[in-house]
Design a protein around this motif. Structure first.
Motif, PDB file in Angstrom:
ATOM      1  N   ASP A  27       0.877  -1.173   0.000  1.00 48.55           N
ATOM      2  CA  ASP A  27       0.000   0.000   0.000  1.00 48.55           C
ATOM      3  C   ASP A  27       0.909   1.217   0.000  1.00 48.55           C
ATOM      4  O   ASP A  27       1.449   1.612   1.036  1.00 48.55           O
ATOM      5  CB  ASP A  27      -0.910  -0.022   1.222  1.00 48.55           C
ATOM      6  CG  ASP A  27      -1.854   1.158   1.285  1.00 48.55           C
ATOM      7  OD1 ASP A  27      -1.624   2.174   0.579  1.00 48.55           O
ATOM      8  OD2 ASP A  27      -2.830   1.083   2.056  1.00 48.55           O
ATOM      9  N   THR A  28       1.086   1.817  -1.177  1.00 45.31           N
ATOM     10  CA  THR A  28       2.034   2.920  -1.301  1.00 45.31           C
ATOM     11  C   THR A  28       1.560   4.178  -0.572  1.00 45.31           C
ATOM     12  O   THR A  28       2.372   5.039  -0.261  1.00 45.31           O
ATOM     13  CB  THR A  28       2.308   3.248  -2.780  1.00 45.31           C
ATOM     14  OG1 THR A  28       1.073   3.537  -3.443  1.00 45.31           O
ATOM     15  CG2 THR A  28       3.001   2.074  -3.464  1.00 45.31           C
ATOM     16  N   GLY A  29       0.276   4.259  -0.265  1.00 44.99           N
ATOM     17  CA  GLY A  29      -0.227   5.382   0.508  1.00 44.99           C
ATOM     18  C   GLY A  29       0.096   5.267   1.983  1.00 44.99           C
ATOM     19  O   GLY A  29       0.135   6.264   2.706  1.00 44.99           O
ATOM     20  N   THR A  30       0.345   4.046   2.437  1.00 47.80           N
ATOM     21  CA  THR A  30       0.658   3.786   3.837  1.00 47.80           C
ATOM     22  C   THR A  30       2.162   3.668   4.068  1.00 47.80           C
ATOM     23  O   THR A  30       2.667   4.058   5.109  1.00 47.80           O
ATOM     24  CB  THR A  30      -0.038   2.489   4.304  1.00 47.80           C
ATOM     25  OG1 THR A  30      -1.451   2.643   4.124  1.00 47.80           O
ATOM     26  CG2 THR A  30       0.239   2.191   5.754  1.00 47.80           C
ATOM     27  N   CYS A  31       2.881   3.141   3.088  1.00 50.56           N
ATOM     28  CA  CYS A  31       4.317   2.878   3.215  1.00 50.56           C
ATOM     29  C   CYS A  31       5.094   4.157   3.525  1.00 50.56           C
ATOM     30  O   CYS A  31       4.878   5.194   2.896  1.00 50.56           O
ATOM     31  CB  CYS A  31       4.846   2.258   1.929  1.00 50.56           C
ATOM     32  SG  CYS A  31       6.617   1.936   1.922  1.00 50.56           S
ATOM     33  N   ARG A  48      11.913   2.780  -3.975  1.00 52.69           N
ATOM     34  CA  ARG A  48      12.077   3.750  -5.056  1.00 52.69           C
ATOM     35  C   ARG A  48      11.213   4.959  -4.753  1.00 52.69           C
ATOM     36  O   ARG A  48      10.042   4.802  -4.379  1.00 52.69           O
ATOM     37  CB  ARG A  48      11.650   3.153  -6.398  1.00 52.69           C
ATOM     38  CG  ARG A  48      12.516   2.017  -6.876  1.00 52.69           C
ATOM     39  CD  ARG A  48      12.188   1.610  -8.313  1.00 52.69           C
ATOM     40  NE  ARG A  48      10.781   1.471  -8.620  1.00 52.69           N
ATOM     41  CZ  ARG A  48      10.088   0.331  -8.571  1.00 52.69           C
ATOM     42  NH1 ARG A  48      10.683  -0.790  -8.206  1.00 52.69           N
ATOM     43  NH2 ARG A  48       8.810   0.308  -8.889  1.00 52.69           N
ATOM     44  N   ASP A  49      11.772   6.114  -4.920  1.00 51.28           N
ATOM     45  CA  ASP A  49      11.032   7.362  -4.682  1.00 51.28           C
ATOM     46  C   ASP A  49      10.414   7.402  -3.294  1.00 51.28           C
ATOM     47  O   ASP A  49       9.298   7.889  -3.105  1.00 51.28           O
ATOM     48  CB  ASP A  49       9.954   7.566  -5.752  1.00 51.28           C
ATOM     49  CG  ASP A  49      10.527   7.633  -7.161  1.00 51.28           C
ATOM     50  OD1 ASP A  49      11.613   8.236  -7.304  1.00 51.28           O
ATOM     51  OD2 ASP A  49       9.914   7.082  -8.087  1.00 51.28           O
ATOM     52  N   GLY A  50      11.121   6.831  -2.314  1.00 51.08           N
ATOM     53  CA  GLY A  50      10.684   6.876  -0.929  1.00 51.08           C
ATOM     54  C   GLY A  50       9.583   5.907  -0.554  1.00 51.08           C
ATOM     55  O   GLY A  50       9.010   6.004   0.535  1.00 51.08           O
TER      56      GLY A  50
END
Length: 92
Positions: A27-31, A48-50
């Motif tokens: 979940d890139t919104g949570t990571c 990548r990209d934080g």
């Protein structure tokens, strides 16, 4: 959790069977991009990209993928059985 425990808990086929494939999602919104997962399983996760990304969406069963998901401080990684959708990690 051992392989036998995962099999019982999530009705996942026994390790080594041809049909057992796991799906790995972040979940890139949570990571938060801590990189713990990449440290635990560097060939399965890259930051990548934080943000962490799985190197492949579908993987064979591996304890270190479970360890990476369970090590995520925000539980942003979900590992499920490809065919049944049964949750493998993190433990509920």
């Amino acid at each position: 959790m051992s392989g036998a425990d995962r099999e019982t808990a999530g009705a996942v086929p026994a390790p080594g069977t041809r049909t057992e494939i796991w799906r790995v999602r972040v979940d890139t919104g949570t990571c938060m991009g801590t990189g713990i997962c990449a440290g635990v399983a560097p060939d399965r996760f890259q930051v990548r990209d934080g943000v962490s990304h799985p190197t492949a969406e579908y993987v064979p069963p591996e304890d270190r993928v479970v360890d990476a998901a369970e090590s995520c401080p925000l539980e942003a990684i979900r590992v499920t059985h490809r065919d049944t959708g049964a949750l493998i990690a993190p433990e509920a």
